[in-house]
Motif scaffolding. Sequence first.
Motif, PDB file in Angstrom:
ATOM      1  N   ASN A  38       0.835  -1.200   0.000  1.00 16.95           N
ATOM      2  CA  ASN A  38       0.000   0.000   0.000  1.00 16.95           C
ATOM      3  C   ASN A  38       0.871   1.252   0.000  1.00 16.95           C
ATOM      4  O   ASN A  38       1.827   1.348   0.777  1.00 16.95           O
ATOM      5  CB  ASN A  38      -0.893   0.004   1.246  1.00 16.95           C
ATOM      6  N   ASN A 308      -7.592  -5.201  -6.057  1.00 17.63           N
ATOM      7  CA  ASN A 308      -7.411  -4.080  -5.142  1.00 17.63           C
ATOM      8  C   ASN A 308      -8.163  -2.848  -5.626  1.00 17.63           C
ATOM      9  O   ASN A 308      -8.086  -2.488  -6.812  1.00 17.63           O
ATOM     10  CB  ASN A 308      -5.924  -3.737  -5.010  1.00 17.63           C
ATOM     11  N   THR A 310      -9.107   1.346  -4.418  1.00 16.12           N
ATOM     12  CA  THR A 310      -8.763   2.442  -3.508  1.00 16.12           C
ATOM     13  C   THR A 310      -9.222   3.764  -4.091  1.00 16.12           C
ATOM     14  O   THR A 310      -9.390   3.901  -5.315  1.00 16.12           O
ATOM     15  CB  THR A 310      -7.251   2.493  -3.248  1.00 16.12           C
ATOM     16  N   TYR A 312      -7.305   6.361  -2.969  1.00 18.83           N
ATOM     17  CA  TYR A 312      -6.003   6.988  -2.738  1.00 18.83           C
ATOM     18  C   TYR A 312      -5.972   7.951  -1.549  1.00 18.83           C
ATOM     19  O   TYR A 312      -4.949   8.564  -1.284  1.00 18.83           O
ATOM     20  CB  TYR A 312      -5.511   7.726  -3.997  1.00 18.83           C
ATOM     21  N   GLY A 316      -8.775   1.538   1.282  1.00 21.92           N
ATOM     22  CA  GLY A 316      -8.208   0.551   0.374  1.00 21.92           C
ATOM     23  C   GLY A 316      -8.785  -0.800   0.745  1.00 21.92           C
ATOM     24  O   GLY A 316      -8.823  -1.161   1.919  1.00 21.92           O
ATOM     25  N   HIS A 334      -4.692  -0.975   3.715  1.00 18.08           N
ATOM     26  CA  HIS A 334      -4.358   0.441   3.721  1.00 18.08           C
ATOM     27  C   HIS A 334      -4.653   1.048   2.352  1.00 18.08           C
ATOM     28  O   HIS A 334      -4.897   0.337   1.383  1.00 18.08           O
ATOM     29  CB  HIS A 334      -2.883   0.614   4.084  1.00 18.08           C
ATOM     30  N   SER A 336      -4.226   3.214  -1.280  1.00 20.32           N
ATOM     31  CA  SER A 336      -3.292   3.148  -2.416  1.00 20.32           C
ATOM     32  C   SER A 336      -2.650   1.769  -2.507  1.00 20.32           C
ATOM     33  O   SER A 336      -1.440   1.637  -2.673  1.00 20.32           O
ATOM     34  CB  SER A 336      -2.221   4.240  -2.304  1.00 20.32           C
ATOM     35  N   ASN A 337      -3.495   0.733  -2.427  1.00 25.23           N
ATOM     36  CA  ASN A 337      -3.007  -0.645  -2.456  1.00 25.23           C
ATOM     37  C   ASN A 337      -2.710  -1.056  -3.902  1.00 25.23           C
ATOM     38  O   ASN A 337      -3.499  -1.724  -4.553  1.00 25.23           O
ATOM     39  CB  ASN A 337      -4.010  -1.592  -1.798  1.00 25.23           C
TER      40      ASN A 337
END
Length: 432
Positions: A38, A308, A310, A312, A316, A334, A336-337
């Motif tokens: 991430n 994934n 997200t 950002y 995520g 988390h 931005s994965n």
Amino acid sequence: MKMHSMLATLFVAIVAVLLNCDATNAQTPYVHQVIIANGGQFEFGGPPFADRATIGAYDPGTQQYTVFDTIEVEGVQGVVIDPLAPYAYLAAADSVIKYNLNTYQREAVAYFQGIKSISIEGNYVVVGKWFGGGDYVAVFDKSNLAPLFSIPEVTNTVYATVIVGDTLYAAHNAPGTIDYCPPYGCFDDTLGYIAVIDMNTQTFVRNIELDTAGAGVKKIYADGTTIYAICETTGNLATYNTLTQVTTFTSIGVHGGIGIDASLLRASFNGNVGVYDLSNYTFVQPALFSDTYVVGAYDNINDHYYMNKTDYSVYGTTYIHDGSGTIIDSIPVHVSNEGIAIDYRLSTGIAEIDKAFDFSLYPNPANDWLNVVFDGDDHYDLQVLDVAGKVVQYESSLQGRSRIEIVNLSRGWYVITLRAGGNVVAKPFVKH
């Protein structure tokens, strides 16, 4: 139970039959964990930053995700796993980090500012640059991340790399004479290229020119001696034969790629994740689920997609889809994965059930050829099985040392069995 979910069970059963033993003695590859990297919150301005990149592991058995390291950077660009050893390699903004996936400890770090792409090929870790000065392609020793060589002739963003035999191929794009704006987009280069690099001499050989038909080439995969390139700007699939050096294009609306296994390309097609058969250039499943993800990985043992998603800045999540496209689980991770990889293991290795004879294999992983050294005097029959338990190659009446061509096999785990004098021995290998 769906047919796709029975692959691992079927594999055990078929190997057990071939070995003439109880199924509990035959072992199979399985998904040990899924590694998710991430990049942290996207933050404008300079330091101090409120968030940092992380890397963690998802255990399919317990369905728990645990962060095992925080990296003092803003952003990650990918993670790859060595198929023969418990090591992951993370591309994180300005560096490559090697992790032991048993202890989750860092074992080596190599600095490479502006990293964009990462791949592991045999004994090499290959990275491509996104921005900044210096060479845009660099090769490191996977054991300790010592730098081996770099290529100054490539001067544009390197989105993906792959090795076939002794040749490295690197996807990049360059500005052309056509205006950046319509039909290509104001921030897209208009010419697609694949750089050809000789790994023996460590030199740039030439560029494969994909021209405007190959604009936006950002994913490349090798299947035997063929390279497939996803050209995101045009939606074309470029097929390059490394033997004839001929390139062809197929317009199928393809964009972000997930990977290739058993000649099946899993990617985004016209806004949906689907499956395309490269052996006959037809769609198997054109639209499994909507493509709203940043990156994905396919579990070819359980027929699961790990995808994934997200925004950002706030969330995520990794979503798990089954082979029909249905979401069967979700994993909060988390933000931005942007990195994901599957850690396949063998339970204890394929057991050598009968010690009446033995054999050895090399190299392992293998690319085009696999050497089999038999320690007996008898003739033997050889079979290669994929993870579904299907016999994909057969050789008969061999003796002593044999060189087996595997160029037409797709990348992945296989089991090779030798039968001689009524006895059978099996061992695993990986095709790169």
